[in-house]
Design a protein around this motif. Structure first.
Motif: not given
Length: 1185
Positions: A600-609, A617-631
């Motif tokens: 994914p090029k984006h993941l919402p920072n609203s994610l909690r789970i 997990c092994l194939s995905w690279d987390l987007p650099s701007e992914f900053y999940p403060r509520k995870l």
């Protein structure tokens, strides 16, 4: 009953002597009856002409439901009254209706024997000029007959006249009113439930007030069940009232309206004025506190309703009963209702009968037996053959309607409302029309069903609605603790109260194994609510259907409305990676089985789970701007994960079953982490030191990390659970830098290389498991010897453990020291108090010589078997009244001391393995003993016991004669172990052991016949019984014996029964396909191995997910000396995990059963009463439909 009453013009006909009572007693009686709403005929002289009874008066008598004859002093002097009496008896009494005499200041014997005024009157009639001998005799007979009837007798001074009249009115009211209420025309499945509710009401047994609550989901049959009970008992009360649809009537008309109905029905006051609810309560208390009444309050949804119409027990007279039906159990609890009953759904048989009746309403419809017959011969027998084997009405019924009804039963899942709606819709419809209707129901719920079920949802608060929709759409079948974790991330601390509300409103259930479940139609109701949010899946709050999720991700149609994405089956997505960009409010993303063309090029920072399968997990690279403060809950063990400040709010981190993980990374940035799990990481070698410094960590699980050699020092002040079990390379316990003062559970089970544990302070510990630590040499030193909160202490199979230091064990309930071969002394218990201990085993502690004096007042199970050095039974301080199992086989103990013996009672010689043990024939201090074990005895003296439930007579050279008589001495036995004996026949008298469910006959090599089968037998083990006859084996494989389910039989080689649906030749495993739910099946396998003599458990692989199945029979068994047949039913509770999570929705699921050993033959049988053959295949289905 109402129809019988409606045909009468009058409820009561009054016959009386006008000059005696018209303006007194009879006039007052008539007024009281009329005021109560009882239509009463009184002639008022308008119909009387002379002394003859007129046709109009005869018509009035015929039009009356019952007659009351007021027999006053001068009644018999009137020939008109006598003729009226004769007519009443002929027109009312002789036609089965009630006639009651009222002896008003007259002795009944004077009427019967024609004495005093009645004798004088008859003499005058005889002397009259127009006397008719035949007529006179009719009158005399009529007086004699009425005098013998049950009625009322009034004498001045005995009672007030108005009180006497009130008693007559009450009895008339109960007699003529239609007290029983109409119920549905066809009721099934309530017989047993009706008995339970009736017993809870305890009618007739005491004069106390009882209130019983009946609760359950909408449409489950609460009102029907309550009405059945109401009609059964209503005639035992002075007054009764059924308040229907309390919720609806309260909302529309108010509480005062309900109070008025109650007073009108019971008191008969239809004109009472009530200006406020409080005034109504006061009037109810005043009018009802001396009346024995029965109230049925239907569909209550608010405690204010109960406070207004059934507030307290002192409102009603002694013996009164109140039945409440509601969807909300909490409401009953808040109102102090102690006796409650949850209505159960219908089983398949009753469900089939109900939908059949609604659909056909005649005797020509297919019966449940037809249904079973069709299932048995599905795709093997044509309709014509079925017609020849069983008289059925048409081929059409067989070929079509049975399968339609079966689908309806599966869809309704036992809900009577759904069965009635669907069945009624089927009425007068063709098979094709019925199929179309079912197809529509499965896509879009019926409006009536949806409306009724949704009433419970609509009554929820907004937060409660969110919690319900989360569970219904995504988390059905999850463990409660897991659901609480997820919902806490969504809704905060209030989620526990929300879950409780949903349980109490019958919207969800928590199973005995703590699984969150809900009725299929309740689940569908919740999903339909979400579907109605928008026709576009991208604008719905929750997405679970794989096709909807694929559409939204591939077409990039997601919006900020989406809060949860959790596909119910595998997804394969070809996308550009941009789809999550618009989902600014996505809270939960769980993908357990999926394949994506790119990260994914984006993941919402609203994610909690965020939970992804390991391949993702092994194939995905987390987007650099992914900053999940509520995870807060995370499973993203990616190849490059660095847990930095981005993830500082994570509370749950899970790396379980990550096969490529070799090192736990630095997690020092996760300052809020409370739960960390990396179980089954088989290649894990190193754990970063930062793990031991997580100040808020409560749970640390590293189970089955078989290559892990070291755990870093622990400075974990908040730790409550530590699980290092089955870390087979772990040689030392991690150094404890900080006291583990909050630790409640610690497991080091099967840490086979662990040699020592440092001193620990464990003031809060409740469970300690050191079992199978075979290298452990010393029990850990405990600061202050205090383990005062420990309830479970497991030390079994610590082969090198020699001693246990003194311990304070005030709360201990289970202590297992079995198989500690080198243990020489029993641990010294501070104060000698083990008052709460229920289970104590020191089995095969072969070096143990003595046990100190102990106080064991709560002990239920005590096992000293094969303690070869133990010569005396421990001194018991006090009595052992709760002991149920005592195992002494293989010990040199000669005698049981007090309190086992009541020395004032005569004793019966009772042999044991090692010598002679004396047991009293009437054991006062051991009155609950239910298990006895005896081995290697040549002579047995019978000892009768109605308490013994488990009887073990091993290698006792039992004769056929002993068995035929001895079994009757243990009529209540539930488990019977007769291994290694020489009898040849198990007698037919064993059938009288009505509670026997397990029979073990292993190694009875001379056994030829089992002549009787106990009615409750479920488990039979006859390993190595090589002499069993073929006829005996055929009897043991009778289909009827196994069709009900839950049997487990094993005996020497026999053929797979012909009634099994599928047969398979030699191999290691057997496969089948199923849809909707895992079928109820029996498996049969012929093999030289037994189900527990292999190191591998039975594996069940469902859609590639492996689950382990554990046999019910966990006894240590002898090796099989020949091929044996094993027949057993698969039970859901025997799986190591919830298998539902591996199922595909609306697709065929592939299941493979791997027995772990080779077999010669195997077979599968589907239990037709529980599962449909339409949902099971033994060859791969052509499509997933």
């Amino acid at each position: 009953m109402a129809s019988l009453i409606d045909r009468f013009k009058y409820d009561v006909f009054l016959s009386f002597r006008g000059e005696d009572t018209r303006h007194g007693f009879t006039g007052n009686l008539w007024k009281a009856l009329q005021d109560r709403g009882i239509n009463t005929f009184i002639d008022d002289e308008e119909l009387r002409k002379g002394e003859e009874i007129t046709p109009s008066l005869i018509k009035a008598i015929e039009d009356s439901n019952m007659g009351i004859i007021v027999l006053s002093k001068n009644y018999a002097s009137s020939s008109f009254c006598l003729q009226e009496l004769f007519t009443i008896l002929a027109c009312i009494k002789d036609k089965g209706r009630c006639v009651w005499p009222v002896f008003y200041e007259v002795d009944p014997s004077d009427v019967r024997k024609l004495k005093r005024s009645y004798g004088e009157a008859m003499v005058e009639h005889e002397m009259g000029s127009s006397s008719n001998i035949v007529l006179l005799q009719k009158w005399k007979n009529a007086l004699h007959q009425v005098a013998n009837l049950s009625g009322f007798h009034f004498k001045k001074g005995d009672d007030y006249e108005h009180v006497f009249i009130g008693k007559i009115v009450e009895r008339v009211s109960r007699e003529i009113m239609p007290v029983t209420l109409p119920v549905p025309d066809y009721i099934v499945g309530f017989k047993y439930q009706k008995q339970i509710v009736t017993s809870l009401l305890n009618v007739g047994s005491d004069d106390r007030f009882h209130m019983v609550g009946i609760h359950g989901i909408g449409g489950i049959g609460k009102t029907t069940l309550a009405l059945e009970v109401y009609n059964l008992i209503v005639r035992q009360f002075e007054g009764s009232c059924f308040l229907e649809k309390v919720r609806e009537n309260s909302d529309k008309n108010g509480l005062i309206y309900l109070q008025k109905i109650l007073l009108s029905e019971i008191v008969g006051d239809k004109k009472i004025k009530i200006t406020s609810v409080r005034q109504g309560i006061s009037i109810l208390q005043q009018r009802l506190h001396q009346k024995k009444v029965l109230l049925l309050l239907d569909d209550v949804d608010n405690e204010e309703q109960l406070q207004a119409i059934a507030g307290r027990s002192d409102w009603f007279g002694p013996g009164s009963r109140v039945i409440i039906t509601t969807r909300d159990k909490r409401l009953l609890t808040c109102h102090g209702v102690e006796c409650t009953y949850e209505v159960k759904g219908l089983n398949d048989k009753d469900a089939f009968e109900l939908v059949r009746w609604k659909a056909f309403k005649n005797e020509f419809s297919p019966s449940y037996n037809d249904f079973l017959l069709v299932q048995k011969h599905t795709r093997k027998l044509t309709a014509n053959k079925l017609l020849r084997s069983k008289t059925l009405k048409t081929e059409k019924v067989i070929s079509g309607y049975v399968h339609i009804l079966e689908r309806a039963v599966t869809y309704a899942s036992g809900l009577p409302l759904a069965l009635e709606v669907i069945g009624s819709h089927f009425f007068n419809k063709t098979i094709e029309q019925c199929k179309c209707a079912l197809d529509r129901y499965e896509k879009i719920p019926d409006k009536k069903i949806q409306r009724i079920l949704q009433l419970s949802f609509d009554a929820l608060q907004e937060e409660e609605k969110f919690v319900f929709l989360d569970i219904a759409c995504c988390f059905k079948g999850y463990k409660l603790t897991r659901v609480e974790q997820i919902l806490h991330a969504h809704h905060g601390d209030a989620m526990r109260d929300h879950i409780s509300v949903l349980v109490e409103k019958s919207l969800i259930k928590i199973s005995e194994s703590d699984i969150v479940t809900l009725h299929d139609l309740i689940e569908e109701m919740g999903k339909e609510i979400v579907r109605r949010e928008s026709p576009d899946p991208g604008k719905r709050s929750r997405l679970w259907a794989s096709e909807d999720i694929i559409q939204v991700l591939e077409e990039n149609t997601g919006t900020s409305k989406i809060e949860i994405i959790y596909p119910n089956s595998r997804i394969e997505v070809e996308w550009d990676g941009e789809a999550f960009k618009k989902m600014e409010n996505l809270r939960t993303l769980i993908i357990k089985d999926g394949k994506f063309t790119e990260s994914p090029k984006h993941l919402p920072n609203s994610l909690r789970i965020l939970q992804l399968q390991h391949s993702l997990c092994l194939s995905w690279d987390l987007p650099s701007e992914f900053y999940p403060r509520k995870l807060t809950i995370c499973n993203i063990s990616t190849k490059s994960t660095l847990f930095t400040q981005k993830f500082k709010n994570i509370m749950v981190l899970n790396f379980d079953r990550h096969e490529f993980l070799t090192r736990i990374p630095n997690v020092s940035g996760l300052v809020n982490l409370e739960e960390f799990s990396f179980q089954d990481c088989v290649n894990l070698i190193t754990v970063d030191d930062s793990v031991g410094l997580l100040g808020k960590l409560k749970t640390l699980r590293a189970m089955c990390c078989i290559n892990l050699r070291r755990i870093p020092p622990l400075k974990l002040a908040s730790l409550e659970e530590l699980d290092l079990s089955m870390c087979s390379c772990l040689e030392s316990f991690p150094p404890v830098v900080w006291l583990l003062g909050k630790l409640k559970t610690m497991s080091l089970r099967r840490c086979i290389k662990l040699r020592s544990i440092p001193p620990l302070k464990l003031t809060s510990l409740e469970k300690l498991d050191l079992s199978h630590c075979v290298s452990l040499e010393n029990f850990p030193l405990v600061v202050d010897s205090f383990l005062g909160k420990v309830k479970t202490l497991l030390v079994q199979s610590c082969h090198n453990l020699m001693s246990i230091p003194p311990l304070k064990l005030d709360s201990l309930e289970k202590l297992d020291l079995s198989y500690c071969f080198n243990l020489k002394s029993f641990p010294i218990v501070v104060d000698g108090l083990l008052d709460k201990l229920k289970f104590l085993s020191i089995e095969r502690c072969i070096m143990l010589r003595s046990i100190p004096p102990l106080r064991l007042t709560s002990l239920e199970q005590f096992n000293l078997s094969y303690c070869l050095s133990l010569e005396s039974f421990p001194e018991i301080l006090g009595e052992m009244r709760n002991i149920t199992q005592l195992h002494l086989d293989g010990t040199p103990i000669k005698e049981l001391p007090f309190p086992f013996q009541n020395r004032t009672q005569p004793q019966t010689l009772y042999p044991c393995t090692c010598g002679i043990v004396y047991l009293p024939s009437r054991v006062y201090a051991m009155s609950k003993l239910v298990e006895l074990t005896i081995q290697r005895e040549e002579k047995l003296c019978p000892m009768q016991s109605s308490h013994v439930e488990c009887l073990c007579l091993t290698n006792c050279i039992l004769s056929d004669e002993f068995l035929s008589t001895g079994l009757m001495l243990f009529a209540n036995v539930k488990e019977l172990h007769l291994t290694k004996n020489q009898f040849t026949v198990v007698p037919k008298s064993i059938e009288k052991c009505h509670f026997l469910w397990r029979l073990v006959l292993d190694n009875c090599e001379e056994l030829q016949e089992i002549k009787g089968i106990p009615p409750c037998l479920k488990t039979l083990s006859a390993l190595n019984c090589k002499s069993l006859t073929t006829s005996c084996k055929i009897k043991l494989l009778n289909q009827e014996l196994h069709e009900a389910g839950n049997t487990w039989f094993c005996f020497p080689r026999a053929k797979i029964p012909e009634w099994f649906d599928h047969h398979c030749l030699a191999g290691l495993s057997i496969s089948f396909w199923f849809r909707n739910k895992f079928p109820a099946i029996a498996l049969c396998v012929i093999s030289p191995s037994t189900l527990d003599d292999s190191r591998r458990l039975v594996r069940v692989i469902i859609n590639g997910n492996t689950f382990f199945y554990e046999s019910d029979d966990k006894r240590h068994k002898s090796p099989a000396k020949m091929y044996h047949l094993h027949l057993f039913h698969m039970k859901m509770e025997n799986f190591n995990d919830n298998i539902d999570k591996a199922f595909f929705e609306n697709k065929w699921n592939h299941a493979e059963v791997d027995f772990g050993f080779p077999f010669m033959n195997s077979g599968i049988h589907v239990l037709k009463e529980k599962s449909s053959m339409n949902d099971v295949r033994f060859t791969k289905p052509e499509n997933d439909a």
